[in-house]
Design an enzyme around this catalytic site. Structure first.
Site, PDB file in Angstrom:
ATOM      1  N   ASP A  34       0.812  -1.216   0.000  1.00  0.00           N
ATOM      2  CA  ASP A  34       0.000   0.000   0.000  1.00  0.00           C
ATOM      3  C   ASP A  34       0.848   1.270   0.000  1.00  0.00           C
ATOM      4  O   ASP A  34       0.393   2.323   0.449  1.00  0.00           O
ATOM      5  CB  ASP A  34      -0.967   0.006   1.188  1.00  0.00           C
ATOM      6  CG  ASP A  34      -2.097   1.026   0.995  1.00  0.00           C
ATOM      7  OD1 ASP A  34      -2.394   1.349  -0.161  1.00  0.00           O
ATOM      8  OD2 ASP A  34      -2.656   1.489   2.005  1.00  0.00           O
ATOM      9  N   ASP A  60      -3.922  -4.820  -5.008  1.00  0.00           N
ATOM     10  CA  ASP A  60      -3.178  -3.587  -5.303  1.00  0.00           C
ATOM     11  C   ASP A  60      -1.750  -3.806  -5.778  1.00  0.00           C
ATOM     12  O   ASP A  60      -1.138  -2.876  -6.314  1.00  0.00           O
ATOM     13  CB  ASP A  60      -3.103  -2.639  -4.096  1.00  0.00           C
ATOM     14  CG  ASP A  60      -4.449  -2.242  -3.544  1.00  0.00           C
ATOM     15  OD1 ASP A  60      -5.465  -2.514  -4.195  1.00  0.00           O
ATOM     16  OD2 ASP A  60      -4.487  -1.660  -2.454  1.00  0.00           O
ATOM     17  N   ASP A 100     -12.508   1.498   5.403  1.00  0.00           N
ATOM     18  CA  ASP A 100     -11.445   1.720   4.432  1.00  0.00           C
ATOM     19  C   ASP A 100     -10.290   2.509   5.038  1.00  0.00           C
ATOM     20  O   ASP A 100      -9.205   2.560   4.456  1.00  0.00           O
ATOM     21  CB  ASP A 100     -11.985   2.505   3.232  1.00  0.00           C
ATOM     22  CG  ASP A 100     -12.980   1.705   2.411  1.00  0.00           C
ATOM     23  OD1 ASP A 100     -12.707   0.522   2.151  1.00  0.00           O
ATOM     24  OD2 ASP A 100     -14.029   2.260   2.035  1.00  0.00           O
TER      25      ASP A 100
END
Length: 345
Positions: free
Chosen positions: A129, A167, A318
């Site tokens: 991330d 991701d 989130d």
């Protein structure tokens, strides 16, 4: 994560199970269906029971299930009934920490007793991330290889579906992950697919972002190839995002064709009302007014779409935006909103 197009991640029949296990590759694509408003005809299928059309395992101790039981005890019967729209559906498990084995073995054991398949997310890639809301992951390549090996050994011979590293590839393409880490990441993903596929009943789908993030699917083809997608069962789209089924499938068909007909799965956990309109930089993190999407099922009506899944666990935050808790933490009020905005199924 501040990027508007990112996915934002953390945060009973044997016949149905056999049908999922028997899914194999096809070379053609069917025409994608269009998208529409919440629960449009042909997108979200009404079902007679939570288990209908789905071979996937429902966790009876999920945060949603525990919350619904607590609300029932507190006299909040209507809210509890609404929350069962989440609690009574299968959602993915995200094993965390250096030792994912306990969660995996508990889930595979319980699922096997019901003749069902648990869904897991493997999310521990180094430099995860880009240091943002879900920063962390394995400290280095050796630690990641060890973690994946532990993950795979815990799966054993049990049926399982694993979504690999949300991701990770898309952040290579968008440049968020520094270039010096790209080759190592692709190598680790490729090795992870091979290791997980050594388990005889494990299906693996490598994450490929969402249509609003990497808008040209062709940009993903080479990185996915270097990351070993050819050895996976397919790729995953829309993880933790809100793009509609129709838009995601159209995108997925284009990417599939570029990958030689590779299959894919779609995260439909919160896409019932599509993405939040307006400022895209504010659309990905706990957007208001969203709704649950198509219930998890392998009955997709599309030969290239292997399953609709709830990969993001509805009701888990989130990140610390719009009053939410830390990424991946349970947020009862947000969960209730998702359920309330959704049509009963």
């Amino acid at each position: 994560m501040f990027r508007p197009t990112r996915t934002r991640v953390r945060t009973r029949t044997f016949a149905a199970l056999a049908a999922f296990a028997a899914l194999g590759p096809v070379t053609g694509c069917s025409s994608p269906s269009g998208d529409g408003p919440v629960a449009p005809a042909g997108e979200t299928r009404a079902q007679a029971s939570p288990a209908a059309g789905s071979p996937f395992w429902i966790d009876p101790q999920s945060p949603a299930a525990r919350q619904a039981r607590a609300w029932e005890r507190q006299g909040r019967g209507n809210d509890a009934r609404l929350l069962k729209r989440i609690a009574d559906r299968p959602a993915a498990l995200w094993p965390a920490g250096d030792h994912p084995e306990a969660m995996i073995r508990k889930a595979t054991g319980a699922a096997a007793g019901e003749g069902r398949t648990p869904v897991f997310v493997a999310y521990d890639i180094p430099h995860r991330d880009c240091g943002q809301h879900s920063a962390g992951g394995a400290r280095d390549a050796a630690a990641y290889r060890d973690w994946i090996d532990r993950f795979a050994r815990a799966l054993g011979d049990s049926p399982a579906l694993v979504v690999l590293e949300p991701d990770a590839v898309a952040h290579i393409v968008d440049g968020c992950t520094p270039g010096e880490y790209h080759a190592q990441r692709e190598q680790l993903l490729s090795e992870a697919i091979v290791r997980l596929k050594e388990q005889p009943h494990t299906k693996v789908y490598l994450d490929a972002g969402n249509p609003d993030w990497i808008q040209e699917p062709q940009k993903l083809v080479e990185p996915l190839g270097r990351a070993g997608v050819a050895n996976a069962d397919g790729f995953a789209l829309n993880v933790s995002n809100f793009q509609t089924d129709g838009i995601t499938k159209e995108y997925g068909h284009r990417l599939s064709a570029a990958l030689g007909g590779k299959h894919f799965v779609v995260d439909t956990s919160r896409n019932g009302n599509g993405p939040l309109r307006g400022d895209p930089s504010q659309a990905w993190c706990n957007p208001p007014g969203r709704a649950l999407g198509t219930p998890p099922t392998t009955d997709t009506g599309d030969p290239v779409v292997d399953a609709y899944l709830w990969i993001k666990r509805p009701g888990e935050s989130d990140g610390q935006c719009r009053g939410g808790p830390a990424a991946g933490q349970w947020w009862a009020d947000y969960a209730l909103g998702l359920a309330r905005n959704s049509r009963p199924q």
